[in-house]
Write a protein that holds these residues in place. Structure first.
Motif, PDB file in Angstrom:
ATOM      1  N   SER A  52      47.899  38.746  20.308  1.00  0.00           N
ATOM      2  CA  SER A  52      47.206  38.545  21.051  1.00  0.00           C
ATOM      3  C   SER A  52      46.197  37.426  21.728  1.00  0.00           C
ATOM      4  O   SER A  52      45.873  36.810  21.247  1.00  0.00           O
ATOM      5  N   THR A  53      46.327  37.420  23.074  1.00  0.00           N
ATOM      6  CA  THR A  53      45.577  36.790  24.140  1.00  0.00           C
ATOM      7  C   THR A  53      44.426  37.111  24.365  1.00  0.00           C
ATOM      8  O   THR A  53      44.630  38.162  25.602  1.00  0.00           O
ATOM      9  N   ALA A  54      43.063  36.219  24.575  1.00  0.00           N
ATOM     10  CA  ALA A  54      42.098  36.873  24.962  1.00  0.00           C
ATOM     11  C   ALA A  54      42.865  36.523  26.683  1.00  0.00           C
ATOM     12  O   ALA A  54      42.937  35.008  26.916  1.00  0.00           O
ATOM     13  N   THR A  55      42.689  37.287  27.525  1.00  0.00           N
ATOM     14  CA  THR A  55      42.238  37.244  29.644  1.00  0.00           C
ATOM     15  C   THR A  55      40.864  37.261  30.054  1.00  0.00           C
ATOM     16  O   THR A  55      40.819  38.449  29.485  1.00  0.00           O
ATOM     17  N   ASP A  56      41.766  37.093  31.026  1.00  0.00           N
ATOM     18  CA  ASP A  56      40.443  37.258  32.137  1.00  0.00           C
ATOM     19  C   ASP A  56      40.578  39.209  32.424  1.00  0.00           C
ATOM     20  O   ASP A  56      42.453  39.791  32.023  1.00  0.00           O
TER      21      ASP A  56
ATOM     22  N   ASN B 296      44.459  35.953  33.115  1.00  0.00           N
ATOM     23  CA  ASN B 296      44.621  34.508  32.756  1.00  0.00           C
ATOM     24  C   ASN B 296      44.374  34.748  31.756  1.00  0.00           C
ATOM     25  O   ASN B 296      42.930  35.057  31.553  1.00  0.00           O
ATOM     26  N   PRO B 297      44.624  33.822  31.229  1.00  0.00           N
ATOM     27  CA  PRO B 297      44.296  33.253  29.694  1.00  0.00           C
ATOM     28  C   PRO B 297      42.842  32.436  29.928  1.00  0.00           C
ATOM     29  O   PRO B 297      42.590  32.206  30.827  1.00  0.00           O
ATOM     30  N   ILE B 298      41.689  32.918  28.731  1.00  0.00           N
ATOM     31  CA  ILE B 298      40.815  32.922  28.742  1.00  0.00           C
ATOM     32  C   ILE B 298      40.658  31.337  28.038  1.00  0.00           C
ATOM     33  O   ILE B 298      41.405  30.553  27.507  1.00  0.00           O
ATOM     34  N   PRO B 299      40.231  30.606  28.996  1.00  0.00           N
ATOM     35  CA  PRO B 299      40.170  28.332  28.710  1.00  0.00           C
ATOM     36  C   PRO B 299      39.710  28.601  27.221  1.00  0.00           C
ATOM     37  O   PRO B 299      38.603  28.790  27.160  1.00  0.00           O
ATOM     38  N   GLY B 300      40.754  27.871  26.379  1.00  0.00           N
ATOM     39  CA  GLY B 300      40.018  27.127  25.207  1.00  0.00           C
ATOM     40  C   GLY B 300      40.694  28.405  23.953  1.00  0.00           C
ATOM     41  O   GLY B 300      40.986  28.018  22.602  1.00  0.00           O
ATOM     42  N   ALA B 301      40.906  29.657  24.665  1.00  0.00           N
ATOM     43  CA  ALA B 301      41.053  30.954  23.453  1.00  0.00           C
ATOM     44  C   ALA B 301      43.193  30.680  23.428  1.00  0.00           C
ATOM     45  O   ALA B 301      43.741  29.994  23.962  1.00  0.00           O
TER      46      ALA B 301
ATOM     47  N   GLY C  54      36.621  42.936  26.151  1.00  0.00           N
ATOM     48  CA  GLY C  54      37.394  43.234  27.150  1.00  0.00           C
ATOM     49  C   GLY C  54      38.332  43.302  26.948  1.00  0.00           C
ATOM     50  O   GLY C  54      39.609  44.000  26.720  1.00  0.00           O
ATOM     51  N   HIS C  55      39.228  42.197  27.808  1.00  0.00           N
ATOM     52  CA  HIS C  55      40.895  42.202  28.341  1.00  0.00           C
ATOM     53  C   HIS C  55      42.395  41.359  27.454  1.00  0.00           C
ATOM     54  O   HIS C  55      41.429  39.988  27.515  1.00  0.00           O
ATOM     55  N   TYR C  56      42.952  41.810  26.637  1.00  0.00           N
ATOM     56  CA  TYR C  56      43.589  41.777  26.104  1.00  0.00           C
ATOM     57  C   TYR C  56      45.392  41.114  26.721  1.00  0.00           C
ATOM     58  O   TYR C  56      45.499  42.297  26.675  1.00  0.00           O
ATOM     59  N   SER C  57      45.936  40.079  26.175  1.00  0.00           N
ATOM     60  CA  SER C  57      47.007  40.123  26.562  1.00  0.00           C
ATOM     61  C   SER C  57      47.696  40.991  25.418  1.00  0.00           C
ATOM     62  O   SER C  57      48.331  39.544  24.465  1.00  0.00           O
TER      63      SER C  57
END
Lengths: 339, 513
Positions: free
Chosen positions: B120-124, B128-133, B155-158
């Motif tokens: 999982s990658t935290a995104t907006d 877009n991946p959240i910077p630093g995540a 929040g949003h996650y990919s």
């Protein structure tokens, strides 16, 4: 008449019941495919909505072809090559037309993995972004003689389907390549020690900082137990010794022995990849540093000090090599309490 | 007839020019070789359809499907095929499953088990991946076609499912195929495509013997990959954490920077008056580990205020001992409970809650959060002194002494990092007449500057029955969801308390003059 109806009804239930039972039966677990669960077994093999796949490849950042032999902890600089990074969004999927496609995300999600084929274990590799969006730096931290470097990219996009409905999906690409990652970290072996007088203790190194590059690798050495005159819960620490053949511990790690001492030894720790068990030695040696000079047959266990002619500067040593040939030798000082 | 002849010649000439000039230009510019090379690579990377996919042929990206399901009920996850998104509520479990051709091929053909990873990658909102995540592996899901995603903050996650499978290489020249040998077919492929010169396949050749370009071609052809992604939208069902500092505006303590310090403290301690996690409480309480962070009690001592805090709590509570750092009362305060089990913790401390001005040491009330509108599934942490017998009866202020109110809030949608937007904080003091009619006498986002002054006492109520009663109301809303089943809805924390105006003659032993 009623009886007849009842009999027909019962007969029909009996006739149908095997069919019902058959329909309800389902094999929930297939031992030949343990990764598939009951839930996923019922899924179709392709997405019910558009999920376009876009070709993806990676090269070295200077444009040369990716070299499949990597060295542990040595950063590699890669460039991704795909429309997902710098191209236009796809206009079609397998069975769908994607009209007026647009990227929603400015930046794709990029995930890298390193898989060891022997154990089928996978680690995520953090990718440091480069100056350009397609460039990134990877540090392969897990050695393997047969592994996979895997890259997966997805980027969110919008499109209009054939009926004019606005939709969103992820365009995605994947690429994996067989690689080897050469191990450059020496083993981190220590000793667990038990004396005939009842005292016990252990002394072992821990790679610190982990995955350090450039060389040399370094380690902190810890000791605990009554053999080092420590209370329970206390420990000694020798910070940042070079991890290699010259791990000489100072006097605070010294172990007192006398002629009557009988010492049982066991090797603790191991290697970050493959320890060569045929090349693990321990015992008493003369002097410290470099190639150990044993004063008694290595790997004799227990050690009876009455049989050993101790040299002027005796040390306990543990000498370990991994299958790649990285070697670690650690020396623990011995203090002889003579007659 | 002549016209037709010239027309024919013209057409042929145009055709010849059209065919030869681009080729010549391309040759002249030296693009030919590079283009061919790129074309070859593109062919290798050809995307195949489910019908075309041949598991024995390596180097292919296989089709895959990904779906989500959850344990049902009010808080079940919902798939949205139009946006390829799964909407879920925070602190619920979402099971994700995948299907792909590379998992289902005949095992006799390929004994190599697939390698499956879930991340999982935290995104907006746009992906877009959240910077630093960083991309995090979903625990317990390695090499399984199913993953249970839980414990995500709103929040949003990919969510990506990433699979790879080695193609079986049964008869490799020079040893085992995967570990170093190369098959006759692969060697012939290299010859046919001019990677290697010659006709014969040597008896003993390993991959390591080849040049890098050939190695790369062989290695690329030995793995199949498959990937699918879904956007997981986790909706917030936790009301925001709110701290309310109540201060009588007297003495020489300057309050110019109190609001800022309160904002910093609630962010540092993530909304809990004593730290985010009960287990960290003892650590947080150590001065050496506070790193200059000021606890709410530090601020209360410095600025002489009483406070009320409402935060997502649990079964436990915090014991506040004067002069000591706060300690747990023995049970673990739990956050991130399932939406149906969420509770709110109410904490107060100070002398404004006692009619005689004595410091109220501690009061803890844990109560379930309420669904204020059933169909909207949004939560409300609602507390008023009237609603709880154990609580004090209200706030006691002296006549002619301005009452200042400072409010700070954080919400877990922002991962409790940022203060809630000030325009979502509402504070009001109402005058309530005998008939229960409420008239606001002050409204705003806080009452931090001049303060509210009450000129006539109204307490004890039986003595001043002709005087109106007063009520302080604080309402904090979090950001509404922008999509999914709860679009436009938000969570709320609400607190109200009677204000009793006591005669100036009352003794307040902790006040400074």
């Amino acid at each position: 008449m009623q009886k007849k109806i009842l009999v027909i009804f019962l007969l029909s239930i009996i006739a149908v019941s095997p069919l019902l039972a058959q329909g309800g039966e389902k094999e929930l677990y297939d031992p030949s495919r343990p990764w598939i669960t009951e839930f996923t077994d019922s899924l179709p093999l392709r997405q019910a909505n558009p999920a376009p796949v876009v070709p993806l490849d990676f090269r070295m950042s200077d444009g040369s072809i990716f070299a499949p032999v990597l060295i542990e902890d040595v950063p590699i600089h890669l460039a991704l090559k795909s429309a997902l990074i710098d191209g236009m969004p796809p206009t079609k999927d397998q069975h769908y037309v994607l009209n007026y496609p647009e990227w929603l995300a400015d930046t794709p999600v990029v995930v890298w993995y390193l898989t060891d084929n022997a154990t089928n274990t996978t680690k995520t590799i953090p990718a440091l972004p480069g100056v350009y969006p397609d460039r990134m730096t990877l540090v392969p931290t897990a050695p393997t003689s047969s592994g996979l470097l895997r890259c997966y990219v997805n980027r969110r996009m919008s499109y209009y389907d054939e009926s004019g409905q606005l939709g969103e999906t992820d365009a995605q690409g994947s690429k994996a390549i067989l690689i080897t990652v050469k191990d450059i970290t020496p083993p981190v072996c220590g000793l667990s020690i038990k004396l005939s007088n009842g005292k016990t203790g252990s002394c072992w190194p821990v790679e610190f900082p982990k995955d350090k590059y450039p060389l040399p690798k370094t380690a902190s050495v810890y000791a605990m137990g009554s053999i080092f005159n420590l209370q329970e819960g206390d420990f000694l620490e020798a910070p940042t010794l070079d991890l290699g053949m010259n791990m000489v511990l100072d006097e605070q790690f010294a172990i007192e022995v006398d002629k009557e001492t009988v010492m049982e030894l066991a090797v603790v720790g191991g290697d970050n990849y493959e320890l060569d068990k045929s090349k693990v030695f321990f015992g008493v040696c003369s002097g410290a540093g470099g190639e150990p000079v044993p004063v008694y047959e290595p790997n004799t266990n227990p050690l009876e000090f009455s049989r050993i002619n101790l040299p002027k500067k005796p040390y306990l040593y543990v000498d370990a090599s991994d299958k790649t040939g990285n070697r670690q030798v650690m020396y623990i000082p011995l203090i002889y309490k003579g007659e | 007839m002549k016209v037709f002849k010239w027309l024919s010649i013209g057409v042929v000439a145009v055709f010849l020019v059209a065919v030869t000039v681009p080729q010549f230009m391309s040759y002249a510019l030296g693009e030919d070789t590079q283009q061919q090379e790129e074309q070859t690579e593109q062919e290798e990377q050809k995307v195949v359809t489910a019908d075309e996919f041949d598991p024995k042929k390596g180097g292919q990206a296989a089709p895959m499907s990904l779906e989500a399901k959850s344990d049902g009920g009010t808080f079940a996850a919902q798939n949205d095929k139009t946006t390829n998104a799964t909407h879920a509520f925070e602190d619920t479990k979402v099971s994700l499953g995948e299907g792909s051709t590379i998992f289902t091929e005949d095992m006799k053909q390929n004994p190599n088990a697939p390698s499956i990873a879930w991340t999982s990658t935290a995104t907006d909102e746009k992906g877009n991946p959240i910077p630093g995540a960083t991309s995090e592996a979903i625990p317990g899901a390695e090499n399984s076609t199913q993953a249970d995603a839980e414990g995500y903050q709103p929040g949003h996650y990919s969510i990506g499912n990433h699979a790879a499978r080695l193609v079986e290489v049964p008869e490799a020249v020079g040893g085992p195929g995967i570990d170093g040998g190369i098959t006759e077919e692969e060697y012939r492929d290299l010859i046919e495509n001019d990677y290697i010169k010659g006709d014969e396949v040597p008896a003993d050749v390993k991959i390591a013997d080849l040049d890098e370009k050939s190695q790369n071609r062989v290695n690329s052809r030995r793995v199949n990959t498959a990937t699918a992604n879904v956007q997981l939208v986790v909706h917030d069902v936790t009301p925001p954490d709110v701290w309310v500092a109540l201060r009588e505006c007297v003495g020489d303590v300057c309050t110019d920077d109190l609001q800022e310090k309160l904002d910093n403290s609630i962010r540092d301690f993530q909304g809990s008056p004593c730290g985010e996690d009960a287990k960290n409480l003892m650590t947080v309480a150590k001065d050496s580990e506070l790193n200059g962070k000021q606890t709410l009690d530090d601020l209360a001592d410095e600025y002489k205020f009483s406070y009320v805090t409402i935060d997502e709590g649990g079964v436990g509570g915090l014991k506040l001992v004067p002069g000591q750092a706060p300690v747990l009362d023995g049970t673990v305060a739990a956050r991130d409970q399932h939406p149906e089990k969420k509770t709110v913790r109410f904490t107060l401390k100070g002398f404004l809650f006692d009619r005689h001005g004595r410091a109220v040491k501690d009061t803890f009330v844990n109560m379930p959060t309420q669904v204020h509108e059933e169909e909207e599934l949004k939560r409300m942490a609602n507390f008023s002194f009237d609603s709880n017998e154990k609580a004090p009866k209200g706030i006691y202020v002296r006549k002619n002494v301005p009452l200042q109110v400072f409010i700070s809030s954080v919400d877990n949608r922002d991962r409790r990092r940022n203060n809630t937007n000030a325009d979502r904080i509402q504070c009001a003091i109402f005058e309530v007449d005998k008939h229960g009619n409420e008239t606001p006498i002050w409204e705003g986002d806080s009452l931090s500057t001049a303060g509210a002054v009450f000129r006539v006492p109204n307490y004890p109520r039986d003595k001043y029955a002709d005087q109106p009663s007063y009520k302080l109301a604080v309402r904090v809303d979090d950001e509404p969801s922008t999509s999914g089943p709860v679009a436009g809805k938000n969570n709320t924390t609400y607190f109200e308390s009677p204000i009793f105006v006591v005669d100036t003659g009352a003794s307040f032993d902790t006040m400074r003059r």
